[in-house]
Design an enzyme around this catalytic site. Structure first.
Site, PDB file in Angstrom:
ATOM      1  N   THR B 105       7.083   3.235   1.015  1.00  0.00           N
ATOM      2  CA  THR B 105       8.382   3.484   0.406  1.00  0.00           C
ATOM      3  C   THR B 105       8.260   4.674  -0.521  1.00  0.00           C
ATOM      4  OG1 THR B 105       7.890   2.078  -1.477  1.00  0.00           O
ATOM      5  CG2 THR B 105       8.935   1.040   0.412  1.00  0.00           C
ATOM      6  N   THR B 181      -1.819   7.386  -3.630  1.00  0.00           N
ATOM      7  CA  THR B 181      -2.627   8.018  -4.675  1.00  0.00           C
ATOM      8  C   THR B 181      -4.075   8.256  -4.247  1.00  0.00           C
ATOM      9  OG1 THR B 181      -3.158   5.875  -5.673  1.00  0.00           O
ATOM     10  CG2 THR B 181      -1.241   7.062  -6.534  1.00  0.00           C
ATOM     11  N   ASP B 182      -4.578   7.523  -3.251  1.00  0.00           N
ATOM     12  CA  ASP B 182      -5.998   7.622  -2.890  1.00  0.00           C
ATOM     13  C   ASP B 182      -6.444   9.067  -2.645  1.00  0.00           C
ATOM     14  OD1 ASP B 182      -6.286   4.872  -3.035  1.00  0.00           O
ATOM     15  OD2 ASP B 182      -7.573   4.812  -1.253  1.00  0.00           O
ATOM     16  N   LYS B 260      -8.341  11.814  -9.351  1.00  0.00           N
ATOM     17  CA  LYS B 260      -8.085  10.396  -9.609  1.00  0.00           C
ATOM     18  C   LYS B 260      -9.346   9.807 -10.222  1.00  0.00           C
ATOM     19  CE  LYS B 260      -6.432   6.093  -7.575  1.00  0.00           C
ATOM     20  NZ  LYS B 260      -5.942   5.369  -6.391  1.00  0.00           N
TER      21      LYS B 260
END
Lengths: 439, 439
Positions: B105, B181-182, B260
């Site tokens: 989404t 986000t990975d 990250k």
């Protein structure tokens, strides 16, 4: 007082004309910016056109004299004295600490008279360059290796671990291991497993500034390491390095939870997911966190399996690398996945083949901080179904070292697998209640 | 007001008896510890024996009702309203922003009435779940991919880059790319090179909490991303994610300098070696650092060479891996060395063979912070003599992506090598004067 050690040519002329000497606190304007710090002596072969200034933040800068717009002396410095002291009379009730060298000099201090460097190898040398140490310990030195730290691996870990066990059984109250910083955290993890349940503190120590430089952090780190090594409450393996860029505080990190996170800063080492165990300021040791209570009795297990790889996943990662390692007889594989512990779907089949061949496959995260959680997304669950072991909050580097050790010291695959998910030396930290509710 | 959305069974009974409702600020004592926070509604399938509390630090915890020792209401909450608003009348003078979906989404928001989740895919959905956005932009959505981010690589980067270039030439004033986000930081680097000199801002955005959870950070990140995408001074590629665990500020990171650094925290992304470019609080954008002035004119160069590997060095690293990649036809190799850029001496010969075969070999540091300096130790100089390119303060991940791009977009080895050491999209940051003196 007029000895402007190490300065020659234009820089000497600059200093002489203005009656400035090493140790003076100066305000220098250059390129419209004001730099405040003390003038350092220079070592012999330094460029004659530069002054070396130790800024208030602890860093040294070189300032080209021809670029200096103005300079003013804020206060007179007392030139530091350097002379080899007579060997102190040691109090025989002091703890007996063994300082092990693994490469290069153990410590050194600049001679402010000549700008030269005094490297220390023997106990006498160490007392001479760091006289403070004679207050805390009777030290003995031993050189076990002499190599760059990037060449230290399984064979060298065995040599260091065996030398330490030997010194412990000989009655040492504490061990300090002087080590190059590049792989010091890996060696700290290795010794944490190889010397599990050590009855005495084992402290790794290094310096980020090569010891031939005036800004070297070697002396402060060494003093803190010897101090902590002399304290029986610190049994286990730790790493002692600067807490900040200031030359006033040293952090004591747990050997399995520490990482070199900066290429050059003196405070390059950080504890990951936990605070440092303690901070040393002067003679004061402040406890910050308690490592897990070790229940293990002391055992020397210095063997490490060489055929264990650490593979970092990245976009475009070649899954054939996993097959290649399998065909090469590898026994263990630590993956550094993304996020909570993921690799691309293209890796699934090679991983399945590896696990079926009896290769231990563990998952860590390249995020460094946080913990692998492979139950959140279907990707993670798929990997667990293939037999991948989630290694929780274990650092990738520690996981690789531990797997080398677990495979060598287990009687079968299941045993090694169980060792990987058991907390042996503080390498796994339980989630806090708040953390548990997170995500 | 008595609607205790999502609670059933023992938790509903607990709340009803004490007249507590979602939104109430509570003090709960459990295991001797006091937790202060507001009661959240729960989603449908949550365990009926738990309350969900949003702590003051922004984290949510689940508290088992049977473990609660005492509870007191500190203040009444106003239950948040959720209803799909009528589609706003859009001001046609607002910037036209394209929101691209790459998987899952784009955004979602919990419905406090039912505890259910409203996922958003279309522009109408986004206006409905994040009505604030209609104040800043006219948005249009397009789904370009639908995959987990760990499966995104060279092929997907091309698809995204071409879709963005298409929308820019179609008149978009800004682009927002919703991304898992990975691997979001890798994609940010890839788009920085593929869309060099972009005349409009391109903002990658994600969420660390899966969007079906009440603590999701998706809405705030998306609002900030759209806001920045609507501002012409941000031409180039950026990444927008939470600045802290509080749900009140979003950092805008340069696409080539971001990583990250935590598996689960909302503020997992950090700018490395530079501050974030800006922070967004509400509608206020505070500039923190200026990215390098880009001189390049806009060019779409979406090609990336697949045969480029990122290899992390570690003790026991198998030098044969380098030979293996050479025989497999690899064209580039980014090493993640130790410290200032070192690998063991055993790697020298395989590296020499790789360079002689025309493979581009670059050196970065696994320390993450700081910069490679291969002139300090003889090890580094040896490697440079073998032809290894020191990549200064480039992140290993950015270096690998850049090498994939440099090789594909250069006419020969020398050209690609020059591209690697040139600052193209802010990936190389010059040392500050203080840093320069540091070593």
């Amino acid at each position: 007082m007029q000895n402007r050690a190490g300065y020659r040519g234009s820089s000497l002329e600059f200093l002489t004309k203005r009656n400035l000497s090493p140790g003076d606190m100066l305000s220098i304007r250059k390129g419209g910016i004001e730099y405040v710090g003390s003038l350092l002596p220079r070592y012999e072969h330094a460029d004659e056109n530069y002054l070396t200034i130790k800024l208030l933040n602890g860093y040294n800068i070189g300032v080209k004299v021809s670029n200096i717009e103005s300079v003013s002396k804020l206060s007179d410095g007392t030139e530091p004295l350097f002379a080899r002291p007579t060997l102190p009379r040691l109090d025989s009730s002091l703890p007996r600490i063994v300082v092990m060298g693994t490469g290069g000099t153990i410590a050194s201090r600049i001679d402010y008279k000549t700008g030269g460097v005094h490297p220390a190898f023997s106990a006498e040398d160490i007392y001479a360059v760091i006289p403070e140490i004679s207050r805390y310990a009777q030290i003995d030195t031993v050189a076990v290796l002499n190599d760059y730290s990037e060449n230290i691996a399984t064979r060298e870990w065995r040599i260091i671990a065996e030398a330490i066990a030997d010194k412990i059984s000989g009655g040492a109250d504490g061990i300090v291991v002087s080590h190059g910083t590049d792989t010091m955290a890996y060696t700290a993890a290795a010794l944490s497993f190889a010397l599990i349940g050590s009855p005495v503190p084992i402290i790794l120590v290094g310096s980020q500034r090569s010891t031939d430089r005036p800004s070297s952090d070697a002396a402060l780190n060494m003093i803190a390491a010897v101090l902590v090594a002399s304290r029986p409450e610190f049994s286990g393996v730790y790493l002692a390095m600067h807490s900040s860029s200031n030359d006033d505080s040293v952090s004591i990190h747990l050997g399995t939870k520490v990482r070199k996170n900066h290429t050059s800063r003196r405070d390059a080492f950080e504890s990951i997911n936990i605070p440092p165990v303690a901070t040393v300021k002067g003679e004061r040791i402040q406890r910050l966190g308690l490592p897990k209570e070790g229940k293990a009795s002391f055992a020397l297990r210095p063997g490490f399996e060489e055929k264990v790889a650490l593979l970092k996943f990245h976009p475009g990662f070649d899954p054939d690398l996993i097959d290649y390692l399998r065909t090469r007889g590898y026994k263990g594989l630590v993956l550094e996945g993304t996020g909570l512990g993921h690799v691309s779907a293209k890796c699934y089949e090679p991983i399945r083949r590896a696990v079926l061949s009896g290769i231990l496959v563990g998952m860590t995260s390249q995020c460094i901080w946080g913990r692998v959680r492979m139950t959140v997304y279907s990707t993670g669950r798929d990997l667990m179904n293939l037999g991948v072991i989630p290694l929780d909050d274990m650092l990738p580097e520690t996981a690789q070292v531990k797997m080398m050790w677990a495979i060598k010291n287990s009687h079968d695959f299941e045993d090694a697998r169980n060792t990987m998910i058991m907390n042996i030396a503080g390498e796994l930290v339980e989630r806090s209640p708040v953390d548990r509710g997170q995500s």
